[in-house]
Design an enzyme around this catalytic site. Structure first.
Site, short mmCIF file in Angstrom:
data_model
loop_
_atom_site.label_atom_id
_atom_site.label_comp_id
_atom_site.label_asym_id
_atom_site.label_seq_id
_atom_site.Cartn_x
_atom_site.Cartn_y
_atom_site.Cartn_z
N ASP A 53 0.85 -1.20 0.00
CA ASP A 53 0.00 0.00 0.00
C ASP A 53 0.89 1.25 0.00
O ASP A 53 0.40 2.38 -0.06
CB ASP A 53 -1.02 -0.01 1.15
CG ASP A 53 -0.38 -0.10 2.52
OD1 ASP A 53 0.85 -0.26 2.61
OD2 ASP A 53 -1.13 -0.05 3.53
N SER A 54 2.21 1.04 0.00
CA SER A 54 3.15 2.14 -0.26
C SER A 54 2.90 2.73 -1.65
O SER A 54 3.43 3.79 -1.97
CB SER A 54 4.59 1.65 -0.14
OG SER A 54 4.79 0.46 -0.87
N ASP A 106 -0.98 -6.07 -0.20
CA ASP A 106 -1.35 -5.41 1.05
C ASP A 106 -2.84 -5.16 1.09
O ASP A 106 -3.43 -4.62 0.14
CB ASP A 106 -0.66 -4.03 1.12
CG ASP A 106 0.43 -3.98 2.15
OD1 ASP A 106 0.39 -4.76 3.12
OD2 ASP A 106 1.35 -3.16 1.98
N LYS A 134 -1.10 -9.44 2.62
CA LYS A 134 -0.34 -8.99 3.79
C LYS A 134 -1.26 -8.14 4.66
O LYS A 134 -1.95 -7.26 4.12
CB LYS A 134 0.90 -8.19 3.40
CG LYS A 134 1.67 -7.66 4.63
CD LYS A 134 3.08 -7.23 4.33
CE LYS A 134 3.23 -5.86 3.74
NZ LYS A 134 2.66 -4.76 4.57
N GLU A 139 -1.36 -6.05 8.62
CA GLU A 139 -0.53 -5.52 9.71
C GLU A 139 -1.09 -5.92 11.07
O GLU A 139 -2.31 -6.00 11.24
CB GLU A 139 -0.45 -3.99 9.61
CG GLU A 139 0.23 -3.51 8.32
CD GLU A 139 0.39 -2.00 8.27
OE1 GLU A 139 0.03 -1.30 9.26
OE2 GLU A 139 0.89 -1.51 7.24
N GLU A 145 9.41 -4.56 10.65
CA GLU A 145 9.83 -3.24 10.16
C GLU A 145 10.40 -2.36 11.27
O GLU A 145 9.79 -2.21 12.34
CB GLU A 145 8.64 -2.54 9.48
CG GLU A 145 8.98 -1.17 8.93
CD GLU A 145 7.99 -0.65 7.89
OE1 GLU A 145 7.12 -1.40 7.42
OE2 GLU A 145 8.13 0.55 7.54
O1 KIV Z 1 3.62 -1.12 1.69
C1 KIV Z 1 4.79 -1.53 1.68
O2 KIV Z 1 5.52 -1.25 0.73
C2 KIV Z 1 5.25 -2.33 2.81
C3 KIV Z 1 6.69 -2.64 3.04
C4 KIV Z 1 6.92 -3.78 3.94
C5 KIV Z 1 7.69 -2.57 2.03
O3 KIV Z 1 4.46 -2.72 3.61
#
Ligand code: KIV
Length: 264
Positions: free
Chosen positions: A44-45, A83, A113, A115, A181
């Site tokens: 989500d970056s 994400d 992914k 969090e 992280e």
């Molecule tokens: O969103 C992202 O890019 C991440 C990182 C772990 C690179 O969560």
């Protein structure tokens, strides 16, 4: 070429270091896959790297689906994890299953992914039990930026113990690997020794089972954003600026297009 499964990524622990990267588009994903990168994350970056947001909180499920589908089209071998964006899985397990299923169905990715550590374990377990592989993410979790800021996590004894408990909890819940992280290097190594799943570090030191970085950061395509943990391998911001200026000068001087660019 066979796609790497979550099980294959887990089996890499102790055998070879995992070099993971983010990707947001078809072309870049194709290059990474051909280079042999085993794990590609549609992070989500994308919100900060491509969409111009200040952080990841504004990224939507539709954004992730659009970019993830493009990445999946470019990949033959790597495992593609996507994400889940802010507040698309936190409200309830039912919400996580509904939105997670949608991402899998609409993109063809192999894993999600999410969090969160110990407190997120029930959601991870529900996703895995319902057939959705999960890459966990603990330590500095960017979707909690308004609570955690951007500071290094796990510095106190209590916080370090919690990080190890988080890693063990996501492993027990069925995550096939965990991203850790921005924690001190010694703690990154300790977490890595504490679990049997691969620990993929980002700002977590060399003792992890692998590393993940944002593609824009390693390519020098991220302006003034230079976190300490990033190693930059190219300077594309400068190269693009040079190319754009050269093109502009050519057009203004009427040296482009030349006869070789023109039709008879
Ligand atoms: O969103 C992202 O890019 C991440 C990182 C772990 C690179 O969560």
């Amino acid at each position: 070429m066979k796609t790497l499964t979550p099980r294959a990524i887990t089996a890499m622990k102790g055998v070879e270091k995992i070099a993971a990267l983010t990707a947001y588009d078809y072309r870049t994903a194709r290059i990474m896959d051909a280079a042999g990168i085993p794990l590609i994350l549609v992070g989500d970056s994308v919100g900060t790297t491509l969409l111009g947001y200040a952080n990841t909180l504004s990224v939507t499920l539709a954004d992730m689906i659009r970019h993830a589908a493009a990445v999946v089209r470019g990949v033959q071998r790597a495992l593609v994890a996507v994400d889940m964006p802010f507040m698309t899985y936190q409200a309830s397990i039912a919400q996580a299953l509904r939105n997670g299923g949608l991402v899998i169905q609409r993109t063809g990715c192999q894993a999600l992914k999410i969090e969160g550590g110990e407190f997120r374990a029930p959601t991870i377990a529900a996703l895995v039990q319902n057939g959705i592989p999960v890459l966990a993410h603990i330590g500095l979790t960017p979707q909690s930026i308004q609570v955690l800021g951007t500071r290094v996590q796990g510095r106190s004894d209590a916080a370090a113990r919690q990080l190890i408990a988080d890693a063990r909890a996501v492993e027990a819940a069925g995550a096939f690997a965990v991203v850790v992280e921005t924690v001190p290097a010694a703690l990154g190594a300790e977490v890595t020794a504490a679990v049997k799943i691969p620990v993929i570090g980002i700002g977590a030191g060399p003792g992890c089972d692998g590393q993940i970085l944002v593609i824009n950061d390693i390519l020098g395509l991220s302006g003034d954003f230079h976190p300490k943990f990033v190693k930059q391998y190219a300077d594309l911001d400068a190269q693009i600026a040079t190319a754009v200026s050269a093109y502009q000068a050519d057009v203004q001087n009427a040296t482009y297009p030349g006869p070789e660019h023109s039709y008879e």
